[in-house]
Design a protein around this motif. Structure first.
Motif, PDB file in Angstrom:
ATOM      1  N   LEU A  66      -1.138   2.314   2.374  1.00 40.28           N
ATOM      2  CA  LEU A  66      -1.087   3.495   3.011  1.00 40.28           C
ATOM      3  C   LEU A  66      -1.895   4.696   2.800  1.00 40.28           C
ATOM      4  CD1 LEU A  66       3.198   3.735   2.803  1.00 40.28           C
ATOM      5  CD2 LEU A  66       1.824   3.103   4.679  1.00 40.28           C
ATOM      6  N   SER A  69      -5.001   3.748   4.674  1.00 39.92           N
ATOM      7  CA  SER A  69      -4.696   4.004   6.074  1.00 39.92           C
ATOM      8  C   SER A  69      -4.906   5.389   6.386  1.00 39.92           C
ATOM      9  CB  SER A  69      -3.338   3.433   6.777  1.00 39.92           C
ATOM     10  OG  SER A  69      -3.246   1.915   6.404  1.00 39.92           O
ATOM     11  N   SER A  70      -4.506   6.497   5.512  1.00 40.06           N
ATOM     12  CA  SER A  70      -4.649   7.652   5.812  1.00 40.06           C
ATOM     13  C   SER A  70      -6.135   8.209   5.921  1.00 40.06           C
ATOM     14  CB  SER A  70      -4.081   8.535   4.795  1.00 40.06           C
ATOM     15  OG  SER A  70      -4.590   8.526   3.440  1.00 40.06           O
ATOM     16  N   SER A  73      -7.389   6.829   9.230  1.00 40.44           N
ATOM     17  CA  SER A  73      -6.917   7.557  10.475  1.00 40.44           C
ATOM     18  C   SER A  73      -7.753   8.875  10.651  1.00 40.44           C
ATOM     19  CB  SER A  73      -5.434   8.106  10.175  1.00 40.44           C
ATOM     20  OG  SER A  73      -5.477   9.016   9.017  1.00 40.44           O
ATOM     21  N   THR A 228       3.819   2.295   9.232  1.00 43.85           N
ATOM     22  CA  THR A 228       2.528   2.963  10.206  1.00 43.85           C
ATOM     23  C   THR A 228       2.649   2.895  11.306  1.00 43.85           C
ATOM     24  OG1 THR A 228       0.994   0.936  10.023  1.00 43.85           O
ATOM     25  CG2 THR A 228       0.748   2.764   8.264  1.00 43.85           C
ATOM     26  N   ASN A 231       1.620   6.088  13.579  1.00 43.49           N
ATOM     27  CA  ASN A 231       0.542   6.580  13.322  1.00 43.49           C
ATOM     28  C   ASN A 231      -0.480   6.142  14.298  1.00 43.49           C
ATOM     29  OD1 ASN A 231       1.905   7.085  10.955  1.00 43.49           O
ATOM     30  ND2 ASN A 231       0.127   6.390   9.597  1.00 43.49           N
ATOM     31  N   ARG A 236      -3.362   2.274  11.867  1.00 40.48           N
ATOM     32  CA  ARG A 236      -2.742   0.850  11.691  1.00 40.48           C
ATOM     33  C   ARG A 236      -3.574  -0.488  11.697  1.00 40.48           C
ATOM     34  NH1 ARG A 236      -0.567   2.327  17.351  1.00 40.48           N
ATOM     35  NH2 ARG A 236       0.073   0.104  17.630  1.00 40.48           N
TER      36      ARG A 236
END
Length: 549
Positions: A66, A69-70, A73, A228, A231, A236
Motif C-alpha cells: 500500500l 502503491s501510494s 499513484s 486499492t 484508486n 493498482r
C-alpha cells in the motif's frame, strides 16, 4: 462448538497482535519508512532489499504494498522499482515467519509486561508506540500458543481426515483453501504461522502444508488489489504486477512439488521446519526469477490498467502541459496557475475546519483530510514539473521566479498540514468529548478564522501581482495576528477567573486553536517577504518602520 470458539478466538488474538505490531511501528517510524522506501528506488536491486527491510519491520507485505502503491499513484516511482520492492517484501514476510517459529514460552508475558510499561509509563511518544509494538509481539506469540492448544481436538474430528485426504490428492484444493483463509484473515503471515502450528503437532500432513503455503502466498497478493480497487490505475498496477508474480510462481511450483519436497526435507526433516523453509524458498525463487522480468511485467500492467483522465479530480494538475517545459515563461505561468489552485483548496480547508468547530460534524474531518491530500499532490506535481522546465534559456529573473514559486507552494502546503494534522485533531477532540466553547470564545475563533481566510486571498494576490502595497498589508498581518491571539488569550483567561464552565472545559483546546491559526497566518505572511526584500523594505529581522507609513 467449544473447539471452534477456542480456535477462532486464538486466531483473532494472533491477528490482533500482528496488527498492534504494524500499527506501533508505523506510528513510531512511518515517515522514516516512507522516506527509506523512496530513497531505495534508484534501481531494482536496492528496491528489492528496501522492500525486504521495510516488511521485516512492518511484518506485513500488504502494508508495504500500500505504501509503494501510494508512491506509484503520485508517479514518484516507476512500476519497475515498485514491483522490485514487492519481491523483497514477500521475502521479508517469509523471514518474519522464521523468526516467530523460535517460540519460547516465557518470552510472551515478558514482552507484554515490557511493552505495557513502555506504553503506559513513558512520556516519549515514540517510546510509547514501540511499547505498543512490543505488546503486539507478545500477544502474537501468546496467540500462537493458544492456537496449538485449541487445535488438538482436530485429531478426533471424523470429517477432518476426509478433507485432508482430498487436499492431499488434489493440491489445487489446498492452494484455494490457503488463499481463501489468507484473504479472510487479511494476513498471510498469520496463516503461515497457523500452518506451522498444525504441522508442529502433525495435525496436517506435510504435503497439504506445502499447498496451503502456496495458497497463502497467492492470497497475500489479492489483499492489496482489494484495498486499492478505488484508486487510480497507477496505484493498482503494483499489486496487479505482484499478483502476476504470485500466480506464475504457484503455477510453476505446484506440479514440481513432488520434486521440491525431498530437497526441502533434506535440509531439515521436521514438518514445521519444512513449511518455513519452503515458504522462504518459494519467495526467494520468485525474486531470483522475476527480478529480470520486471520490465515486461510493468509494461503488461500498464496495458491492463492504462492511465485514465480524471478532469474532475481537484488534486490532479490541469495546466502543467509537457510541451511548455521548453519555454520557461509559459512553464512558469502554468505552474503559477496550479499554485493558485492550491491556495483555493487551502481556503476550502479553512472553511471546512470552521464548520467542524461550529457543527461538530466528524465527516467533515475526513473531507478536510482529502483536500489536504489534493494539496500535497498538486504541490508535488508543481515541483516535479519545475525540475523539467528548461534551464538553458532561462535568465536570472526566471530562476528567481522558480524559487519564489516553490517558496509559495511550500508555505501553502505547510499551512494545509497545520489545518489537517493539528486543527482537525483539535476539532475531533472537541467532537469526541462533546465540548462547547463559550459564546464569546466561539465568536473570537470565528472572527480570527474569517480574517485568516481573507489573508489566503490576499497572499494569492501578492504572489500574482507582486503589488508592494498589498505585500506590506499582508506582512503587517503577522503583527495583527499576534495582537489578536494575545487579546483572545487574555479574554479567555479572564473567563477562567470568572469560573465559566465552558471556558474551563475547553481551556487547552481554545488556546491551541489560537496558536494554530497564528501559525497558519505566519506561513501566509511569508509570501510577501520576497517582494519586500526586493524593495529593500525588510531588515534582517523585521519590517522597516517607514514601510508602515
Amino acid at each position: 462448538m467449544v473447539f471452534l470458539i477456542n480456535l477462532f478466538g486464538a486466531a483473532a488474538l494472533l491477528l490482533w497482535g500482528l496488527r498492534m505490531v504494524r500499527t506501533g511501528v508505523m506510528r513510531a517510524f512511518g515517515s522514516h519508512l516512507r522516506a527509506f522506501l523512496g530513497s531505495v528506488m534508484g534501481n531494482r536491486f536496492s528496491a528489492l532489499f528496501g522492500g525486504l527491510g521495510a516488511t521485516i519491520l512492518l511484518q506485513s507485505s500488504s502494508a508495504t504494498a500500500l505504501i509503494t502503491s501510494s508512491f506509484a499513484s503520485r508517479k514518484v516511482v516507476g512500476a519497475g522499482a515498485a514491483l522490485a520492492i514487492m519481491l523483497g517484501a514477500d521475502i521479508g514476510t517469509s523471514l518474519v515467519a522464521q523468526a516467530y517459529a523460535f517460540r519460547v514460552t516465557w518470552i510472551s508475558p515478558v514482552l507484554i509486561l515490557i511493552g505495557y510499561i513502555m506504553f503506559n509509563h513513558m512520556a516519549d511518544t515514540r517510546t510509547r508506540d514501540l511499547g505498543r509494538a512490543i505488546v503486539g509481539l507478545g500477544i502474537t506469540l501468546l496467540g500462537l500458543g493458544m492456537i496449538t492448544l485449541a487445535a488438538e481436538p482436530i485429531r478426533e474430528a471424523p470429517v477432518v481426515p476426509l478433507i485432508l485426504r482430498l487436499m492431499e490428492n488434489t493440491p489445487v484444493s489446498g492452494v484455494i483453501v490457503g488463499a481463501v483463509l489468507t484473504i479472510a484473515s487479511t494476513s498471510s503471515l498469520a496463516i503461515v504461522l497457523l500452518i506451522v502450528s498444525f504441522a508442529t503437532h502433525d495435525l496436517i500432513p506435510v504435503e497439504v502444508c506445502y499447498s496451503l503455503v502456496l495458497g497463502a502466498n497467492l492470497g497475500s497478493a489479492v489483499m492489496p488489489i482489494i484495498a486499492t480497487m478505488s484508486n487510480v490505475p497507477e496505484a493498482r498496477r503494483v499489486p496487479v504486477g505482484n499478483l502476476i508474480f504470485r500466480v506464475a510462481g504457484v503455477v510453476i511450483a505446484l506440479p514440481l512439488l513432488p520434486f521440491i519436497m525431498p530437497e526441502i526435507a533434506s535440509l531439515q526433516p521436521e514438518a514445521w521446519r519444512q513449511v518455513l523453509n519452503f515458504h522462504v524458498a518459494f519467495n526467494l525463487g520468485l525474486a531470483i526469477l522475476f527480478i529480470w522480468l520486471i520490465g515486461p511485467v510493468s509494461r503488461l500492467t500498464a496495458k491492463l490498467l492504462p492511465e485514465q483522465e480524471r478532469p474532475d479530480d481537484p488534486g490532479k494538475a490541469r495546466y502543467l502541459t509537457e510541451g511548455a517545459v521548453e519555454n520557461p515563461s509559459i512553464g512558469l505561468a502554468n505552474a503559477s496557475r496550479e499554485a493558485l489552485r492550491m491556495g483555493d483548496l487551502l481556503g476550502q480547508m479553512l472553511d471546512l475546519s470552521l464548520q467542524v468547530f461550529k457543527q461538530d460534524d466528524r465527516r467533515l474531518v475526513d473531507v478536510c483530510s482529502d483536500v489536504d491530500s489534493q494539496i500535497d499532490r498538486l504541490n508535488e506535481a508543481i515541483k516535479l514539473y519545475l525540475t523539467r522546465v528548461s534551464r538553458d534559456v532561462m535568465d536570472s529573473g526566471d530562476h528567481k521566479k522558480i524559487i519564489d514559486l516553490i517558496t509559495f507552494t511550500t508555505n501553502l502546503e505547510h499551512a494545509a498540514d497545520i489545518v489537517d494534522k493539528s486543527l482537525m485533531d483539535l476539532a475531533a477532540k472537541k467532537t469526541k468529548y462533546g465540548l462547547k466553547f463559550s459564546a464569546e470564545g466561539a465568536k473570537e475563533i470565528e472572527d480570527i478564522h474569517r480574517r485568516l481566510n481573507a489573508n489566503v486571498q490576499l497572499a494569492m494576490n501578492v504572489f500574482m501581482t507582486g503589488d508592494l502595497t498589498l505585500a506590506r498589508q499582508l506582512f503587517a498581518e503577522k503583527q495583527v495576528f499576534r495582537v489578536l491571539e494575545k487579546t483572545a488569550s487574555e479574554n479567555h483567561l479572564l473567563r477562567l477567573r470568572e469560573g465559566r464552565i465552558e471556558s474551563i472545559s475547553t481551556s487547552g483546546l481554545h488556546l491551541d486553536i489560537l496558536r494554530d491559526l497564528k501559525r497558519i497566518n505566519s506561513h501566509l505572511a511569508l509570501v510577501a517577504q520576497p517582494r519586500l526584500e526586493a524593495a529593500g523594505e525588510l531588515h534582517p529581522s523585521r519590517l522597516k518602520e517607514e514601510a508602515h507609513a
